[in-house]
Write a protein that holds these residues in place. Structure first.
Motif, mmCIF file in Angstrom:
data_model
loop_
_atom_site.group_PDB
_atom_site.id
_atom_site.type_symbol
_atom_site.label_atom_id
_atom_site.label_comp_id
_atom_site.label_asym_id
_atom_site.label_seq_id
_atom_site.Cartn_x
_atom_site.Cartn_y
_atom_site.Cartn_z
ATOM 1 N N MET A 42 0.834 -1.210 0.000
ATOM 2 C CA MET A 42 0.000 0.000 0.000
ATOM 3 C C MET A 42 0.870 1.263 0.000
ATOM 4 O O MET A 42 0.553 2.262 0.651
ATOM 5 C CB MET A 42 -0.988 -0.008 1.165
ATOM 6 C CG MET A 42 -2.023 -1.116 1.054
ATOM 7 S SD MET A 42 -3.131 -1.269 2.491
ATOM 8 C CE MET A 42 -3.949 0.310 2.465
ATOM 9 N N MET A 43 1.945 1.210 -0.743
ATOM 10 C CA MET A 43 2.868 2.345 -0.831
ATOM 11 C C MET A 43 2.133 3.613 -1.245
ATOM 12 O O MET A 43 1.351 3.622 -2.192
ATOM 13 C CB MET A 43 3.984 2.051 -1.849
ATOM 14 C CG MET A 43 5.024 3.144 -1.977
ATOM 15 S SD MET A 43 6.169 2.886 -3.376
ATOM 16 C CE MET A 43 6.939 1.341 -2.914
ATOM 17 N N GLY A 44 2.350 4.692 -0.507
ATOM 18 C CA GLY A 44 1.752 5.978 -0.823
ATOM 19 C C GLY A 44 0.360 6.194 -0.295
ATOM 20 O O GLY A 44 -0.222 7.265 -0.503
ATOM 21 N N LEU A 45 -0.196 5.202 0.417
ATOM 22 C CA LEU A 45 -1.581 5.295 0.883
ATOM 23 C C LEU A 45 -1.709 5.400 2.399
ATOM 24 O O LEU A 45 -2.817 5.584 2.902
ATOM 25 C CB LEU A 45 -2.388 4.066 0.421
ATOM 26 C CG LEU A 45 -2.364 3.720 -1.059
ATOM 27 C CD1 LEU A 45 -3.220 2.485 -1.313
ATOM 28 C CD2 LEU A 45 -2.816 4.881 -1.929
ATOM 29 N N PRO A 76 0.489 12.676 -6.544
ATOM 30 C CA PRO A 76 1.312 13.589 -7.337
ATOM 31 C C PRO A 76 0.512 14.500 -8.250
ATOM 32 O O PRO A 76 1.011 15.529 -8.694
ATOM 33 C CB PRO A 76 2.225 12.641 -8.146
ATOM 34 C CG PRO A 76 1.614 11.299 -8.044
ATOM 35 C CD PRO A 76 0.807 11.265 -6.803
ATOM 36 N N ALA A 77 -0.751 14.139 -8.544
ATOM 37 C CA ALA A 77 -1.599 14.971 -9.399
ATOM 38 C C ALA A 77 -2.689 15.673 -8.598
ATOM 39 O O ALA A 77 -3.643 16.187 -9.166
ATOM 40 C CB ALA A 77 -2.222 14.122 -10.509
ATOM 41 N N GLY A 78 -2.563 15.704 -7.266
ATOM 42 C CA GLY A 78 -3.594 16.286 -6.424
ATOM 43 C C GLY A 78 -4.334 15.201 -5.666
ATOM 44 O O GLY A 78 -3.919 14.046 -5.643
ATOM 45 N N HIS A 79 -5.434 15.567 -5.049
ATOM 46 C CA HIS A 79 -6.169 14.595 -4.241
ATOM 47 C C HIS A 79 -6.864 13.561 -5.129
ATOM 48 O O HIS A 79 -7.372 13.884 -6.197
ATOM 49 C CB HIS A 79 -7.195 15.311 -3.364
ATOM 50 C CG HIS A 79 -6.564 16.013 -2.201
ATOM 51 N ND1 HIS A 79 -6.429 15.419 -0.967
ATOM 52 C CD2 HIS A 79 -5.997 17.240 -2.081
ATOM 53 C CE1 HIS A 79 -5.820 16.245 -0.133
ATOM 54 N NE2 HIS A 79 -5.552 17.369 -0.790
ATOM 55 N N LEU A 145 -0.714 2.189 -6.745
ATOM 56 C CA LEU A 145 0.479 3.031 -6.599
ATOM 57 C C LEU A 145 0.506 4.129 -7.660
ATOM 58 O O LEU A 145 0.174 3.898 -8.826
ATOM 59 C CB LEU A 145 1.738 2.169 -6.735
ATOM 60 C CG LEU A 145 3.088 2.901 -6.749
ATOM 61 C CD1 LEU A 145 3.349 3.624 -5.435
ATOM 62 C CD2 LEU A 145 4.217 1.914 -7.066
ATOM 63 N N SER A 146 0.934 5.328 -7.259
ATOM 64 C CA SER A 146 1.209 6.412 -8.210
ATOM 65 C C SER A 146 2.347 7.257 -7.664
ATOM 66 O O SER A 146 2.268 7.777 -6.551
ATOM 67 C CB SER A 146 -0.025 7.290 -8.436
ATOM 68 O OG SER A 146 0.262 8.333 -9.358
ATOM 69 N N ARG A 147 3.418 7.388 -8.456
ATOM 70 C CA ARG A 147 4.567 8.204 -8.045
ATOM 71 C C ARG A 147 4.808 9.376 -8.986
ATOM 72 O O ARG A 147 5.666 10.217 -8.712
ATOM 73 C CB ARG A 147 5.828 7.327 -7.972
ATOM 74 C CG ARG A 147 5.744 6.222 -6.931
ATOM 75 C CD ARG A 147 7.012 5.384 -6.900
ATOM 76 N NE ARG A 147 7.160 4.580 -8.114
ATOM 77 C CZ ARG A 147 8.200 3.791 -8.379
ATOM 78 N NH1 ARG A 147 9.204 3.704 -7.502
ATOM 79 N NH2 ARG A 147 8.262 3.090 -9.499
ATOM 80 N N ARG A 148 4.064 9.410 -10.102
ATOM 81 C CA ARG A 148 4.143 10.510 -11.057
ATOM 82 C C ARG A 148 2.740 10.969 -11.397
ATOM 83 O O ARG A 148 1.815 10.143 -11.438
ATOM 84 C CB ARG A 148 4.869 10.078 -12.336
ATOM 85 C CG ARG A 148 6.360 9.850 -12.184
ATOM 86 C CD ARG A 148 6.934 9.134 -13.398
ATOM 87 N NE ARG A 148 6.423 9.644 -14.658
ATOM 88 C CZ ARG A 148 6.558 9.009 -15.834
ATOM 89 N NH1 ARG A 148 7.147 7.835 -15.892
ATOM 90 N NH2 ARG A 148 6.075 9.543 -16.943
ATOM 91 N N THR A 189 -8.620 7.570 -8.914
ATOM 92 C CA THR A 189 -9.355 8.520 -9.742
ATOM 93 C C THR A 189 -8.445 9.483 -10.493
ATOM 94 O O THR A 189 -8.936 10.259 -11.316
ATOM 95 C CB THR A 189 -10.336 9.334 -8.879
ATOM 96 O OG1 THR A 189 -9.620 9.988 -7.818
ATOM 97 C CG2 THR A 189 -11.412 8.442 -8.287
ATOM 98 N N ASP A 190 -7.135 9.448 -10.226
ATOM 99 C CA ASP A 190 -6.225 10.400 -10.858
ATOM 100 C C ASP A 190 -5.363 9.773 -11.943
ATOM 101 O O ASP A 190 -4.421 10.397 -12.423
ATOM 102 C CB ASP A 190 -5.326 11.057 -9.812
ATOM 103 C CG ASP A 190 -4.472 10.049 -9.035
ATOM 104 O OD1 ASP A 190 -4.680 8.825 -9.211
ATOM 105 O OD2 ASP A 190 -3.604 10.483 -8.252
ATOM 106 N N ALA A 191 -5.662 8.549 -12.365
ATOM 107 C CA ALA A 191 -4.804 7.841 -13.322
ATOM 108 C C ALA A 191 -5.269 8.050 -14.754
ATOM 109 O O ALA A 191 -6.434 7.833 -15.083
ATOM 110 C CB ALA A 191 -4.779 6.361 -12.998
ATOM 111 N N GLU A 192 -4.346 8.460 -15.592
ATOM 112 C CA GLU A 192 -4.601 8.591 -17.031
ATOM 113 C C GLU A 192 -3.811 7.580 -17.841
ATOM 114 O O GLU A 192 -4.039 7.415 -19.034
ATOM 115 C CB GLU A 192 -4.261 10.003 -17.499
ATOM 116 C CG GLU A 192 -5.081 11.093 -16.827
ATOM 117 C CD GLU A 192 -6.574 10.951 -17.083
ATOM 118 O OE1 GLU A 192 -6.947 10.413 -18.144
ATOM 119 O OE2 GLU A 192 -7.367 11.355 -16.211
ATOM 120 N N ALA A 193 -2.874 6.896 -17.195
ATOM 121 C CA ALA A 193 -2.069 5.860 -17.847
ATOM 122 C C ALA A 193 -1.550 4.932 -16.762
ATOM 123 O O ALA A 193 -1.627 5.225 -15.567
ATOM 124 C CB ALA A 193 -0.910 6.464 -18.641
ATOM 125 N N CYS A 194 -1.030 3.790 -17.200
ATOM 126 C CA CYS A 194 -0.497 2.801 -16.269
ATOM 127 C C CYS A 194 0.877 2.364 -16.776
ATOM 128 O O CYS A 194 1.172 2.456 -17.979
ATOM 129 C CB CYS A 194 -1.448 1.607 -16.175
ATOM 130 S SG CYS A 194 -1.025 0.395 -14.907
#
Length: 241
Positions: A42-45, A76-79, A145-148, A189-194
Motif C-alpha cells: 500500500m505504498m503511498g496510501l 502527485p496529481a492532487g487529491h 500506486l502512483s509516483r508521477r 481517480t487520478d490515473a490517465e495511464a499505467c
C-alpha cells in the motif's frame, strides 16, 4: 459495483500487522480497529491523517465490525480517491467486460471465475468463453500506486506470485489454443495511464516482457470511484519504459 452501506468516514491513525488499521471516526471521534482487505505494501496510501471510508457490518461472525474500503490521498496529481479492497478487481473486470468497456473481449461471452489451470497449481481469475472464438484466460491485478502525476504503477512491492501468473499466461499464449490477457485494474481517480514499476520488481517486468513476446495481451482499466460505488469505466494506455 455498489459499495456496502453504510460507509463511515474517518481519519487513518496507522495500518499494522498487514490486516488491521486504526481509524478515528469523523462523526464521533471514537478510535476503532478496521480489517484491511489488502495485504500488499500500500505504498503511498498510509499517511496518518488520510481520510478513509469504512464499511460497517453487524454480522456477529465477523471479528471486526469495520472494514477499510477507500482512502483519499494527496497524490502527485492532487487529491485522489483510491479503492484498496483487493477482492473487488475480478468482479470489476467482469462487469466491464459485460458492459463492453473492453473492445478486445466479446461482451456476450460466458465468464467463469477461479478456474484451475496451468502447470503451477494456479487458478485463473476470469475465463471468458466467447460464442464463436477461442477462450480468453485473464489475470487481474489491483493497481493503487502512483509516483508521477497521472501515472499508476504495478507492482508496489516484489511479487513472486505475480511473476508466476505471467509464466502461466505465457504458456497459454505459446500453446496457441487460447488467448492470454493481463488486466491491470487501476483503482485511482487520478490515473490517465499505467506502467510497470521495473525499479520495484525487475523480475516481474522481465516475466511480463516474455509473456508479451509470446502473445499475451495487456489491458489497463481505470475506475470512477466515490463512497457509493466503484466502476471500471474506461481503458487507459500502458506506458512502456
Amino acid at each position: 459495483m455498489k459499495l456496502p452501506k453504510p460507509m463511515v468516514p474517518g481519519r487513518l491513525v496507522r495500518r499494522y500487522k498487514r490486516f488491521l488499521a486504526d481509524v478515528i471516526l469523523e462523526d464521533t471521534g471514537e478510535q476503532v480497529t478496521a480489517s484491511t482487505p489488502n495485504t500488499g505494501s500500500m505504498m503511498g496510501l498510509l499517511d496518518a491523517g488520510n481520510r478513509v471510508w469504512l464499511s460497517v457490518s453487524d454480522d456477529p461472525r465477523r471479528k471486526y465490525r469495520y472494514r477499510w474500503e477507500l482512502v483519499e490521498v494527496a497524490g502527485p496529481a492532487g487529491h485522489a480517491l483510491v479503492g484498496l479492497n483487493t477482492s473487488l478487481p475480478n468482479a470489476l473486470a467482469a462487469e466491464a467486460i459485460k458492459a463492453g468497456i473492453v473492445p478486445s473481449i466479446p461482451a456476450d461471452g460466458e465468464i467463469r471465475c477461479e478456474v484451475r489451470y496451468g502447470e503451477e497449481n494456479s487458478r485463473i481469475d476470469l475465463l471468458v468463453q466467447p460464442k464463436e472464438a477461442p477462450p480468453i484466460y485473464i489475470e487481474v491485478k489491483n493497481v493503487t500506486l502512483s509516483r508521477r502525476p497521472g501515472l499508476a504503477e504495478f507492482p508496489d512491492a516484489v511479487t513472486a506470485r505475480g511473476a508466476k501468473h505471467l509464466r502461466e499466461l505465457e504458456r497459454i499464449a505459446r500453446a496457441g489454443k487460447a488467448r492470454a490477457m493481463m488486466i491491470y485494474m487501476v483503482q485511482r481517480t487520478d490515473a490517465e495511464a499505467c506502467a510497470l514499476a521495473a525499479d520495484i520488481d525487475p523480475a516481474y517486468m522481465e516475466a511480463w516482457k516474455r509473456a508479451t513476446a509470446a502473445g499475451m495481451e495487456t489491458v489497463c482499466l481505470a475506475c470512477c470511484i466515490d463512497p457509493g460505488q466503484i466502476v471500471a469505466n474506461r481503458v487507459i494506455p500502458l506506458e512502456h519504459s
